[in-house]
Motif scaffolding. Structure first.
Motif, PDB file in Angstrom:
ATOM      1  N   ASN A  44      14.940   4.187  -5.986  1.00  0.00           N
ATOM      2  CA  ASN A  44      14.504   3.053  -5.735  1.00  0.00           C
ATOM      3  C   ASN A  44      13.113   2.817  -5.846  1.00  0.00           C
ATOM      4  O   ASN A  44      12.493   2.002  -6.346  1.00  0.00           O
ATOM      5  N   LYS A  82       8.494  12.978   0.039  1.00  0.00           N
ATOM      6  CA  LYS A  82       8.683  11.459   0.756  1.00  0.00           C
ATOM      7  C   LYS A  82       7.117  11.446   1.325  1.00  0.00           C
ATOM      8  O   LYS A  82       6.810  12.265   2.000  1.00  0.00           O
ATOM      9  N   GLN A  84       4.830   8.156   3.801  1.00  0.00           N
ATOM     10  CA  GLN A  84       4.737   6.887   4.294  1.00  0.00           C
ATOM     11  C   GLN A  84       4.266   5.681   3.413  1.00  0.00           C
ATOM     12  O   GLN A  84       4.671   4.605   3.383  1.00  0.00           O
ATOM     13  N   CYS A  97      14.706  -4.006  -4.530  1.00  0.00           N
ATOM     14  CA  CYS A  97      14.261  -3.685  -3.248  1.00  0.00           C
ATOM     15  C   CYS A  97      13.605  -5.013  -2.764  1.00  0.00           C
ATOM     16  O   CYS A  97      13.665  -5.098  -1.510  1.00  0.00           O
ATOM     17  N   ASN A 100      15.465  -7.264  -0.195  1.00  0.00           N
ATOM     18  CA  ASN A 100      15.800  -6.832   1.253  1.00  0.00           C
ATOM     19  C   ASN A 100      14.543  -6.905   2.065  1.00  0.00           C
ATOM     20  O   ASN A 100      14.565  -6.381   3.265  1.00  0.00           O
ATOM     21  N   ARG A 129       9.986   0.771   4.093  1.00  0.00           N
ATOM     22  CA  ARG A 129      10.655   1.640   4.894  1.00  0.00           C
ATOM     23  C   ARG A 129      11.320   1.139   5.955  1.00  0.00           C
ATOM     24  O   ARG A 129      12.314   1.869   6.378  1.00  0.00           O
ATOM     25  N   ASN A 130      10.923   0.017   6.644  1.00  0.00           N
ATOM     26  CA  ASN A 130      11.784  -0.617   7.772  1.00  0.00           C
ATOM     27  C   ASN A 130      12.894  -0.880   7.202  1.00  0.00           C
ATOM     28  O   ASN A 130      13.988  -1.121   7.982  1.00  0.00           O
ATOM     29  N   ALA A 131      13.096  -1.351   5.728  1.00  0.00           N
ATOM     30  CA  ALA A 131      14.444  -1.642   5.348  1.00  0.00           C
ATOM     31  C   ALA A 131      15.316  -0.570   4.933  1.00  0.00           C
ATOM     32  O   ALA A 131      16.184  -0.525   4.206  1.00  0.00           O
ATOM     33  N   LYS A 132      14.888   0.756   5.360  1.00  0.00           N
ATOM     34  CA  LYS A 132      15.517   2.163   5.095  1.00  0.00           C
ATOM     35  C   LYS A 132      15.332   2.503   3.704  1.00  0.00           C
ATOM     36  O   LYS A 132      16.073   3.465   3.162  1.00  0.00           O
ATOM     37  N   TYR A 133      14.197   2.057   2.865  1.00  0.00           N
ATOM     38  CA  TYR A 133      13.865   2.840   1.543  1.00  0.00           C
ATOM     39  C   TYR A 133      12.904   3.954   1.942  1.00  0.00           C
ATOM     40  O   TYR A 133      12.093   3.861   2.699  1.00  0.00           O
ATOM     41  N   LYS A 134      13.177   4.732   1.197  1.00  0.00           N
ATOM     42  CA  LYS A 134      12.313   5.984   0.849  1.00  0.00           C
ATOM     43  C   LYS A 134      11.335   5.715  -0.265  1.00  0.00           C
ATOM     44  O   LYS A 134      11.420   5.627  -1.447  1.00  0.00           O
TER      45      LYS A 134
END
Length: 153
Positions: A44, A82, A84, A97, A100, A129-134
């Motif tokens: 993603n 990975k 932040q 992406c 979302n 990140r809050n939407a669970k993406y890396k």
């Protein structure tokens, strides 16, 4: 204004049903194969780490956006790393992406923990990140990316 341009670019990409958006800043140098190499990961969000144009020399990727000393060194690893957040000078993202996260996608935000502003790129990545993406770094390609200034950083 950079914020407006980034937000408009995403809307244009969505209008034409683009699968991906490749962010490349005008002060970056990169191999001609950059897009293909990032696409090959089938992720993603995948970006490159590179040096800031200031001293002391540090990179633009961080493992903790509440700690500016958590920058990720330029090292090669077998797998994607990975993080932040990372500067968007060289980043590939799936356009969906943005389905979302809330608008505006890009905006500045004051980071009280750092007593500093969080750039539009890191703020948008916080939403992702809050939407669970890396957010991943291609460390091999990163070694070929340069940030232009008084010299190539």
């Amino acid at each position: 204004i950079l914020l407006n341009q980034r937000n408009k670019l995403i809307e244009e990409a969505r209008k034409i049903d683009a699968d991906y958006v490749l962010w490349l800043d005008s002060d970056m140098t990169f191999p001609s194969t950059t897009a293909l190499r990032l696409l090959k990961h089938e992720k993603n969000i995948v970006a490159c780490n590179y040096m800031k144009r200031t001293k002391p020399l540090k990179t633009v990727a961080y493992t903790d956006l509440n700690d500016w000393d958590s920058w990720v060194p330029l090292e090669v690893f077998d797998d994607l790393v990975k993080v932040q957040g990372v500067g968007m000078g060289c980043m590939l993202m799936k356009t969906d992406c943005f389905n979302n996260i809330d608008k505006p996608y890009f905006k500045f935000q004051y980071n009280t923990k750092q007593d500093d502003w969080l750039g539009e790129d890191f703020n948008m990545q916080r939403k992702l990140r809050n939407a669970k993406y890396k957010i991943l770094i291609d460390t091999v390609l990163s070694m070929e990316i340069k940030h232009m200034g008084m010299y190539a950083y």
